[in-house]
Scaffold this active site. Structure first.
Site, mmCIF file in Angstrom:
data_model
loop_
_atom_site.group_PDB
_atom_site.id
_atom_site.type_symbol
_atom_site.label_atom_id
_atom_site.label_comp_id
_atom_site.label_asym_id
_atom_site.label_seq_id
_atom_site.Cartn_x
_atom_site.Cartn_y
_atom_site.Cartn_z
ATOM 1 N N SER A 32 0.966 -1.215 0.036
ATOM 2 C CA SER A 32 -0.020 -0.155 0.078
ATOM 3 C C SER A 32 0.989 1.305 -0.013
ATOM 4 O O SER A 32 1.963 1.337 0.370
ATOM 5 C CB SER A 32 -0.936 -0.248 1.240
ATOM 6 O OG SER A 32 -1.526 1.183 1.694
ATOM 7 N N TYR A 49 -1.741 -1.370 10.633
ATOM 8 C CA TYR A 49 -1.767 -1.467 9.118
ATOM 9 C C TYR A 49 -0.364 -0.873 8.449
ATOM 10 O O TYR A 49 0.223 -1.453 7.617
ATOM 11 C CB TYR A 49 -2.929 -0.669 8.740
ATOM 12 C CG TYR A 49 -3.363 -0.872 7.078
ATOM 13 C CD1 TYR A 49 -4.101 -1.812 6.532
ATOM 14 C CD2 TYR A 49 -2.556 0.227 6.212
ATOM 15 C CE1 TYR A 49 -4.550 -2.141 5.080
ATOM 16 C CE2 TYR A 49 -2.985 -0.094 4.660
ATOM 17 C CZ TYR A 49 -3.812 -1.082 4.475
ATOM 18 O OH TYR A 49 -4.198 -1.229 2.995
HETATM 19 P P1 NAD Z 1 -11.601 -6.020 0.331
HETATM 20 O O1 NAD Z 1 -12.083 -6.002 1.882
HETATM 21 O O2 NAD Z 1 -12.586 -5.738 -0.695
HETATM 22 O O3 NAD Z 1 -10.871 -7.453 0.199
HETATM 23 C C1 NAD Z 1 -10.211 -8.079 1.246
HETATM 24 C C2 NAD Z 1 -10.312 -9.732 0.835
HETATM 25 O O4 NAD Z 1 -9.529 -10.264 1.895
HETATM 26 C C3 NAD Z 1 -11.486 -10.316 0.873
HETATM 27 O O5 NAD Z 1 -11.666 -11.359 0.034
HETATM 28 C C4 NAD Z 1 -11.595 -10.984 2.318
HETATM 29 O O6 NAD Z 1 -12.520 -12.012 2.251
HETATM 30 C C5 NAD Z 1 -10.114 -11.391 2.461
HETATM 31 N N1 NAD Z 1 -9.935 -11.821 3.847
HETATM 32 C C6 NAD Z 1 -9.670 -10.885 4.692
HETATM 33 N N2 NAD Z 1 -9.606 -11.590 5.885
HETATM 34 C C7 NAD Z 1 -9.053 -12.633 5.536
HETATM 35 C C8 NAD Z 1 -8.491 -13.806 6.301
HETATM 36 N N3 NAD Z 1 -8.309 -13.833 7.691
HETATM 37 N N4 NAD Z 1 -8.239 -15.018 5.532
HETATM 38 C C9 NAD Z 1 -8.525 -15.036 4.229
HETATM 39 N N5 NAD Z 1 -9.044 -13.946 3.500
HETATM 40 C C10 NAD Z 1 -9.347 -12.801 4.415
HETATM 41 O O7 NAD Z 1 -10.171 -5.192 0.417
HETATM 42 P P2 NAD Z 1 -9.314 -4.714 -0.635
HETATM 43 O O8 NAD Z 1 -9.262 -3.253 -0.759
HETATM 44 O O9 NAD Z 1 -9.361 -5.251 -1.993
HETATM 45 O O10 NAD Z 1 -7.934 -4.942 -0.071
HETATM 46 C C11 NAD Z 1 -6.899 -6.091 -0.691
HETATM 47 C C12 NAD Z 1 -5.739 -5.776 -0.129
HETATM 48 O O11 NAD Z 1 -5.214 -4.535 -0.990
HETATM 49 C C13 NAD Z 1 -5.144 -5.590 1.192
HETATM 50 O O12 NAD Z 1 -4.272 -6.130 1.563
HETATM 51 C C14 NAD Z 1 -5.347 -3.753 1.286
HETATM 52 O O13 NAD Z 1 -4.425 -3.586 2.350
HETATM 53 C C15 NAD Z 1 -4.685 -3.604 -0.044
HETATM 54 N N6 NAD Z 1 -4.832 -2.324 -0.272
HETATM 55 C C16 NAD Z 1 -6.090 -1.646 -0.400
HETATM 56 C C17 NAD Z 1 -6.083 -0.492 -0.772
HETATM 57 C C18 NAD Z 1 -7.728 0.202 -0.935
HETATM 58 O O14 NAD Z 1 -7.455 1.412 -1.345
HETATM 59 N N7 NAD Z 1 -8.690 -0.317 -1.181
HETATM 60 C C19 NAD Z 1 -5.121 0.389 -0.902
HETATM 61 C C20 NAD Z 1 -3.874 -0.048 -0.967
HETATM 62 C C21 NAD Z 1 -3.597 -1.596 -0.618
#
Ligand code: NAD
Length: 260
Positions: A142, A155
């Site tokens: 991130s 985080y």
């Molecule tokens: P999201 O909540 O849409 O998806 C998260 C996924 O992780 C889901 O499929 C959920 O079921 C799964 N998950 C959560 N806990 C879990 C566990 N204990 N075991 C197995 N699966 C688990 O979130 P997202 O925004 O798509 O985030 C995905 C990644 O991208 C994360 O690592 C997040 O930190 C990173 N990220 C997101 C953003 C953003 O703006 N959305 C920005 C930077 C980084």
């Protein structure tokens, strides 16, 4: 381009993980999905995306906070798909509170899911990648792996740690056809971020569109969300032959957030 390769994308029942899984399937990779909630819908979507390429789609419901579950998932991939060639460590959660108010169990969960899970999948995937002489590891970090925001200590610590893990593993594999890199997205409109928009709207009495506008304006100069499809395209590039010398990098796709 990725025909015959098998990709595991953790946390791929939603958001960024699902977007990357769809993109890899379109390139012909077999894809193993993981994550909570509905899995049937995402499985069908990824099957549809890869149907012209005869992509096989698997699913394992491992809880990424549990090393024993991760071991079972990696054994399933070895048995059913002959090993993991592309590993996308994407599962992640968020919790916002100042350090003194941060619940200790939330700290432990964020470190386990956002950081330690990547260590476990990597330690289990690397021997097969070395043996088969091909591998790509992509850790979804991130902007918070590069800079901090208040209220996100766990985080930010986990994502900075994930970049450290990425660099060490990239050096260990530097002379092999196995690369390890990280992608650092800025704001992406997924359920994880929608929760933060809703919290802002509620706290400040804003309508949802204004809360969204303010969230972007605060950090992301492009004023556009990064999309899961754009992140998928970057993952495909990192899997390509042209990216063989991209090693140990933290590749931001953040609308200028970290250029400030
Ligand atoms: P999201 O909540 O849409 O998806 C998260 C996924 O992780 C889901 O499929 C959920 O079921 C799964 N998950 C959560 N806990 C879990 C566990 N204990 N075991 C197995 N699966 C688990 O979130 P997202 O925004 O798509 O985030 C995905 C990644 O991208 C994360 O690592 C997040 O930190 C990173 N990220 C997101 C953003 C953003 O703006 N959305 C920005 C930077 C980084």
């Amino acid at each position: 381009m990725l025909k015959g390769k098998t990709a595991l994308v953790t946390g791929s029942t939603s958001g960024i993980g699902l977007g990357i899984a769809l993109t890899l399937a379109r390139q012909g990779a077999h894809v193993v999905l993981n994550g909570f909630g509905d899995s049937e819908g995402p499985i069908k979507e990824v099957q549809e995306a890869g149907k012209d390429q005869a992509t096989r789609v698997g699913y394992h419901g491992a809880d990424m906070s549990k090393p024993a579950d991760i071991e079972a998932m990696m054994a399933y991939i070895d048995k059913e798909f002959g090993g993991c060639d592309i590993l996308v460590n994407n599962a992640g959660i968020q919790f916002v509170a100042n350090v003194e108010d941060f619940p200790a169990e939330k700290w432990d969960a964020i470190i386990a899911i956002n950081l330690s899970s990547a260590f476990h999948t990597m330690r289990l995937a690397l021997p097969g990648m070395k043996q088969r002489q091909w591998g790509r590891i992509i850790n979804i970090a991130s902007t918070h792996g590069l800079v901090a925001s208040a209220g996100k200590s766990a985080y930010v610590a986990a994502k900075h740690g994930l970049l450290g893990l990425t660099k060490s593993a990239a050096l260990e594999t530097a002379q092999l056809p196995v690369t390890v890199n990280a992608i650092c997205p800025g704001w992406v409109l997924t359920p994880l971020v929608q929760k933060q928009i809703d919290a802002r709207a509620q706290k400040e009495g804003l309508d949802p569109d204004e809360a969204k506008r303010q969230l972007l304006a605060e950090k992301q100069p492009s004023l556009q969300f990064t999309t899961p499809e754009e992140l998928g395209a970057l993952a495909v590039f990192l899997c390509s032959d042209a990216a063989i010398n991209v090693r140990g990098q933290a590749w931001a796709m953040d609308g200028g957030w970290t250029a400030q």
